[in-house]
Design a protein around this motif. Structure first.
Motif, PDB file in Angstrom:
ATOM      1  N   UNK A  14     -15.113 -26.990 -33.867  1.00 57.18           N
ATOM      2  CA  UNK A  14     -15.636 -27.843 -32.789  1.00 57.18           C
ATOM      3  C   UNK A  14     -16.881 -27.186 -32.194  1.00 57.18           C
ATOM      4  N   UNK A  15     -17.682 -28.003 -31.539  1.00 54.55           N
ATOM      5  CA  UNK A  15     -18.921 -27.546 -30.905  1.00 54.55           C
ATOM      6  C   UNK A  15     -19.835 -26.825 -31.904  1.00 54.55           C
ATOM      7  N   UNK A  16     -19.842 -27.344 -33.104  1.00 58.44           N
ATOM      8  CA  UNK A  16     -20.749 -26.873 -34.155  1.00 58.44           C
ATOM      9  C   UNK A  16     -21.628 -28.052 -34.587  1.00 58.44           C
ATOM     10  N   UNK A  17     -22.916 -27.799 -34.695  1.00 64.72           N
ATOM     11  CA  UNK A  17     -23.878 -28.866 -34.965  1.00 64.72           C
ATOM     12  C   UNK A  17     -24.598 -28.592 -36.289  1.00 64.72           C
ATOM     13  N   UNK A  18     -24.558 -29.556 -37.197  1.00 65.16           N
ATOM     14  CA  UNK A  18     -25.274 -29.421 -38.473  1.00 65.16           C
ATOM     15  C   UNK A  18     -26.752 -29.707 -38.237  1.00 65.16           C
ATOM     16  N   UNK A  19     -27.601 -28.721 -38.501  1.00 64.02           N
ATOM     17  CA  UNK A  19     -29.041 -28.864 -38.263  1.00 64.02           C
ATOM     18  C   UNK A  19     -29.714 -29.557 -39.441  1.00 64.02           C
ATOM     19  N   UNK A  20     -29.442 -29.045 -40.636  1.00 64.69           N
ATOM     20  CA  UNK A  20     -30.030 -29.619 -41.848  1.00 64.69           C
ATOM     21  C   UNK A  20     -29.147 -29.324 -43.045  1.00 64.69           C
ATOM     22  N   UNK A  21     -29.188 -30.224 -44.019  1.00 67.44           N
ATOM     23  CA  UNK A  21     -28.489 -29.998 -45.280  1.00 67.44           C
ATOM     24  C   UNK A  21     -29.277 -28.981 -46.106  1.00 67.44           C
ATOM     25  N   UNK A  22     -28.556 -28.163 -46.849  1.00 65.97           N
ATOM     26  CA  UNK A  22     -29.199 -27.194 -47.750  1.00 65.97           C
ATOM     27  C   UNK A  22     -29.372 -27.857 -49.116  1.00 65.97           C
ATOM     28  N   UNK A  23     -30.612 -27.948 -49.571  1.00 66.40           N
ATOM     29  CA  UNK A  23     -30.910 -28.580 -50.869  1.00 66.40           C
ATOM     30  C   UNK A  23     -31.800 -27.656 -51.697  1.00 66.40           C
ATOM     31  N   UNK A  24     -32.260 -28.139 -52.836  1.00 64.26           N
ATOM     32  CA  UNK A  24     -33.131 -27.348 -53.720  1.00 64.26           C
ATOM     33  C   UNK A  24     -34.336 -26.777 -52.979  1.00 64.26           C
ATOM     34  N   UNK A  25     -34.800 -27.526 -51.990  1.00 67.01           N
ATOM     35  CA  UNK A  25     -35.963 -27.115 -51.194  1.00 67.01           C
ATOM     36  C   UNK A  25     -35.745 -25.740 -50.553  1.00 67.01           C
ATOM     37  N   UNK A  26     -34.489 -25.432 -50.210  1.00 62.49           N
ATOM     38  CA  UNK A  26     -34.195 -24.168 -49.523  1.00 62.49           C
ATOM     39  C   UNK A  26     -33.888 -23.008 -50.475  1.00 62.49           C
ATOM     40  N   UNK A  27     -33.547 -23.311 -51.724  1.00 67.37           N
ATOM     41  CA  UNK A  27     -33.102 -22.283 -52.665  1.00 67.37           C
ATOM     42  C   UNK A  27     -34.267 -21.375 -53.071  1.00 67.37           C
ATOM     43  N   UNK A  28     -34.025 -20.053 -53.032  1.00 64.93           N
ATOM     44  CA  UNK A  28     -35.034 -19.072 -53.460  1.00 64.93           C
ATOM     45  C   UNK A  28     -34.883 -18.803 -54.958  1.00 64.93           C
ATOM     46  N   UNK A  29     -35.970 -18.393 -55.589  1.00 64.99           N
ATOM     47  CA  UNK A  29     -35.921 -18.058 -57.010  1.00 64.99           C
ATOM     48  C   UNK A  29     -35.821 -19.291 -57.887  1.00 64.99           C
ATOM     49  N   UNK A  30     -35.104 -19.159 -58.990  1.00 64.54           N
ATOM     50  CA  UNK A  30     -34.971 -20.268 -59.939  1.00 64.54           C
ATOM     51  C   UNK A  30     -34.168 -21.406 -59.311  1.00 64.54           C
ATOM     52  N   UNK A  31     -34.760 -22.603 -59.301  1.00 63.76           N
ATOM     53  CA  UNK A  31     -34.115 -23.756 -58.669  1.00 63.76           C
ATOM     54  C   UNK A  31     -33.416 -24.627 -59.707  1.00 63.76           C
ATOM     55  N   UNK A  32     -32.276 -25.221 -59.350  1.00 62.47           N
ATOM     56  CA  UNK A  32     -31.610 -26.166 -60.258  1.00 62.47           C
ATOM     57  C   UNK A  32     -32.532 -27.359 -60.534  1.00 62.47           C
ATOM     58  N   UNK A  72     -22.692 -23.880 -31.095  1.00 64.38           N
ATOM     59  CA  UNK A  72     -23.292 -24.204 -29.802  1.00 64.38           C
ATOM     60  C   UNK A  72     -22.847 -23.270 -28.680  1.00 64.38           C
ATOM     61  N   UNK A  73     -21.735 -22.593 -28.868  1.00 65.17           N
ATOM     62  CA  UNK A  73     -21.249 -21.683 -27.826  1.00 65.17           C
ATOM     63  C   UNK A  73     -21.947 -20.325 -27.897  1.00 65.17           C
ATOM     64  N   UNK A  74     -22.145 -19.815 -29.124  1.00 65.76           N
ATOM     65  CA  UNK A  74     -22.789 -18.503 -29.273  1.00 65.76           C
ATOM     66  C   UNK A  74     -24.298 -18.626 -29.458  1.00 65.76           C
ATOM     67  N   UNK A  75     -24.782 -19.867 -29.705  1.00 64.49           N
ATOM     68  CA  UNK A  75     -26.214 -20.147 -29.946  1.00 64.49           C
ATOM     69  C   UNK A  75     -26.720 -19.515 -31.247  1.00 64.49           C
ATOM     70  N   UNK A  76     -25.808 -19.206 -32.148  1.00 62.20           N
ATOM     71  CA  UNK A  76     -26.213 -18.607 -33.426  1.00 62.20           C
ATOM     72  C   UNK A  76     -26.190 -19.664 -34.537  1.00 62.20           C
ATOM     73  N   UNK A  77     -27.045 -19.475 -35.528  1.00 59.82           N
ATOM     74  CA  UNK A  77     -27.139 -20.394 -36.660  1.00 59.82           C
ATOM     75  C   UNK A  77     -26.687 -19.652 -37.917  1.00 59.82           C
ATOM     76  N   UNK A  78     -25.773 -20.244 -38.662  1.00 58.66           N
ATOM     77  CA  UNK A  78     -25.299 -19.598 -39.895  1.00 58.66           C
ATOM     78  C   UNK A  78     -25.382 -20.560 -41.080  1.00 58.66           C
ATOM     79  N   UNK A  79     -25.343 -19.977 -42.255  1.00 63.24           N
ATOM     80  CA  UNK A  79     -25.412 -20.743 -43.496  1.00 63.24           C
ATOM     81  C   UNK A  79     -23.991 -21.060 -43.939  1.00 63.24           C
ATOM     82  N   UNK A  80     -23.693 -22.341 -44.077  1.00 61.23           N
ATOM     83  CA  UNK A  80     -22.365 -22.747 -44.521  1.00 61.23           C
ATOM     84  C   UNK A  80     -22.503 -23.355 -45.919  1.00 61.23           C
ATOM     85  N   UNK A  81     -22.183 -22.550 -46.938  1.00 60.55           N
ATOM     86  CA  UNK A  81     -22.285 -23.020 -48.321  1.00 60.55           C
ATOM     87  C   UNK A  81     -21.055 -23.849 -48.680  1.00 60.55           C
TER      88      UNK A  81
END
Length: 523
Positions: free
Chosen positions: A152-170, A183-192
């Motif tokens: 709860x209280x987690x906000x999806x900022x953007x979807x991770x797609x090929x645009x974000x992948x480093x190196x060789x892209x699919x 939203x509580x800690x104000x931190x952004x993390x990568x959710x694969x």
């Protein structure tokens, strides 16, 4: 963080899929993210119910199919309509097995209601708070499953797609999860995620005056748009004809379609029952016709609202069927036995959205979607009342069926963390709030129930200026939920306006005065 299934949204669509996939694969992880409390969703506020054919003596699949096609005004996918309608009884039975309570009559049969556009009584309901009851039951079911995590209280900022992948892209554009703000800690993390399901609900807050809760800011559609997913039919915004009118302009409380199905009359300020002048079905015409009729009455008289007259109805039965509506009116000093209820149309439901196939697949690999954020082909130009909860149940099931046969391959990709280097925390949020109010006024005044090319073109010019200002602010600022929501709503408004301009004929919930002029000239 890595999960097998990422579900964005905790309404009927997201929870139904989550429960099914988690039960089928106890060793796989399901992560649901929701930006406020877990129960806060458009589902929670659905009053009417689930449209489903159960009374075989009077009703039939063919009648429900026909009613849906008529409401959709020639733009429904007939095969999809048939599939959804025929799946209805099984999906409702499943929901009841999970503990959702529906109203029964004295003979022990489901007490089915009738709403605008329906030719028979087929709406299964729980008083006038059906959505809240479904939400309760699904959350209870999800909490029993150890492999389901609800953030709860987690906000999806953007979807991770090929645009974000480093190196060789699919080779194929695909989705690999999302960047998420705690939203509580104000931190952004990568959710694969191996598979991502958007079940993010509607867009009503783009208009401000809406029956939707404040969370309905079109986040899923905007994220999918930025991820290059195909999106269509955004011009078909359904306005609910009867939201409770409040003098402060906030018209968020819904007076259910079922009240008109129960026998209530619409009257103008002169006391005239005007709907028979517009449609032979009178108050039971489909929502687009009733909304446009009210809009026409208001333009003729200059009034701010019309009235819903329930004074001739059986009040004991009314209070039993609509206790929540009765209490709300009473709280506003409206005594339904003697007083007419002031009502006005308000943005209610989006019939278009992210294009999905019968399995809920979007045009982006590994990205699925269900519920109001999608365009399935069921609604066409106008949704038939109470078909939305049905659609959510059916498509959540279809995604489950498809992914049941799909293994969760390892995500061996280099996905960088969110980079906000060089950004600052804004000292004040006045720009966000100012632009939000401007956006909502723009959409109400220029892109409402009745539209015109000049107003739409002016709206685009205003929106382009707003977009440039907000994007500049976004790139320079630390992420916040209100800023992201505003950015998403601007994306959604852009889609609605541009797709409105592309539509050359009036259909269902879309009405453009210039299209009428062109049609007249051709004749």
């Amino acid at each position: 963080m890595t999960t097998d299934y990422l579900v964005i949204g905790s309404g009927i669509a997201g929870l139904t899929f989550s429960v099914k996939i988690a039960e089928a694969f106890p060793n796989r992880t399901v992560t649901i993210i929701t930006k406020t409390n877990e129960e806060e969703s458009n589902t929670k506020y659905a009053q009417g119910g689930v449209a489903v054919v159960l009374n075989s003596k009077k009703d039939s699949f063919q009648k429900h199919i026909q009613d849906t096609l008529i409401a959709g005004d020639g733009l429904c996918d007939a095969a999809i309509v048939e599939m959804v309608v025929k799946e209805g009884p099984k999906r409702l039975e499943e929901l009841m097995a999970w503990g959702a309570n529906f109203d029964f009559d004295t003979l022990g049969n489901l007490d089915l209601g009738k709403e605008g556009g329906h030719s028979e009584y087929r709406v299964a309901h729980h008083k006038d708070i059906t959505g809240a009851e479904i939400e309760r039951a699904l959350l209870a079911q999800a909490h029993q499953l150890k492999n389901v995590t609800i953030l709860t209280h987690h906000f999806a900022i953007d979807l991770i797609t090929n645009h974000h992948v480093s190196g060789k892209k699919p080779k194929k554009n695909a989705c690999y999860g999302a960047y998420v703000l705690n939203q509580k800690t104000k931190t952004i993390f990568t959710l694969k995620a191996h598979h991502t399901v958007l079940a993010s609900g509607g867009i009503g807050w783009v208009y401000g005056h809406t029956t939707n809760p404040v969370i309905a800011t079109g986040d899923g559609i905007a994220m999918a748009y930025r991820a290059k997913a195909k999106i269509s039919d955004m011009e078909f915004v359904q306005f609910h004809p009867t939201a409770l009118f409040e003098a402060n302009g906030e018209s968020s409380f819904l007076i259910s379609e079922a009240v008109r199905g129960f026998g209530a009359y619409l009257r103008n300020t002169s006391g005239e029952r005007f709907m028979p002048n517009y449609d032979e079905r009178a108050e039971l015409a489909s929502r687009d016709i009733v909304s446009q009729s009210i809009d026409n009455e208001l333009k003729k008289t200059g009034d701010t609202h019309v009235f819903l007259d329930c004074t001739h109805l059986d009040m004991t039965a009314f209070r039993k069927h609509f206790p929540n509506i009765y209490k709300k009116c009473e709280a506003h000093n409206i005594h339904i036995e003697t007083d007419w209820i002031p009502v006005v149309p308000a943005a209610h439901y989006l019939c278009g959205g992210i294009d999905v196939d019968v399995d809920g697949k979007t045009s982006v690999h590994n990205l699925f979607a269900c519920g109001e954020c999608t365009k399935t082909g069921l609604h066409g130009a106008n949704r038939l009342a109470s078909n939305s909860l049905l659609e959510a149940l059916v498509y959540a099931h279809n995604i489950f069926k498809y992914l049941r046969n799909d293994s969760c391959k390892s995500l061996d990709l280099n996905i960088p963390d969110w980079d906000d280097e060089g950004t600052n925390t804004p000292k004040e949020q006045v720009l966000v709030q100012h632009n939000l109010r401007q956006l909502q006024a723009l959409m109400r005044n220029y892109v409402g129930i009745v539209r015109g090319h000049n107003r739409l073109k002016k709206a685009i010019k205003h929106l382009d200026l707003m977009y440039a200002e907000v994007e500049s602010f976004y790139k320079a600022s630390k992420i916040s939920t209100p800023l992201c929501e505003l950015r998403n709503m601007i994306n959604v408004a852009h889609l609605i306006i541009n797709q409105s301009l592309e539509r050359k004929e009036n259909k269902g919930g879309y009405f453009n005065v210039d299209n009428v002029k062109k049609q007249t000239e051709l004749l």
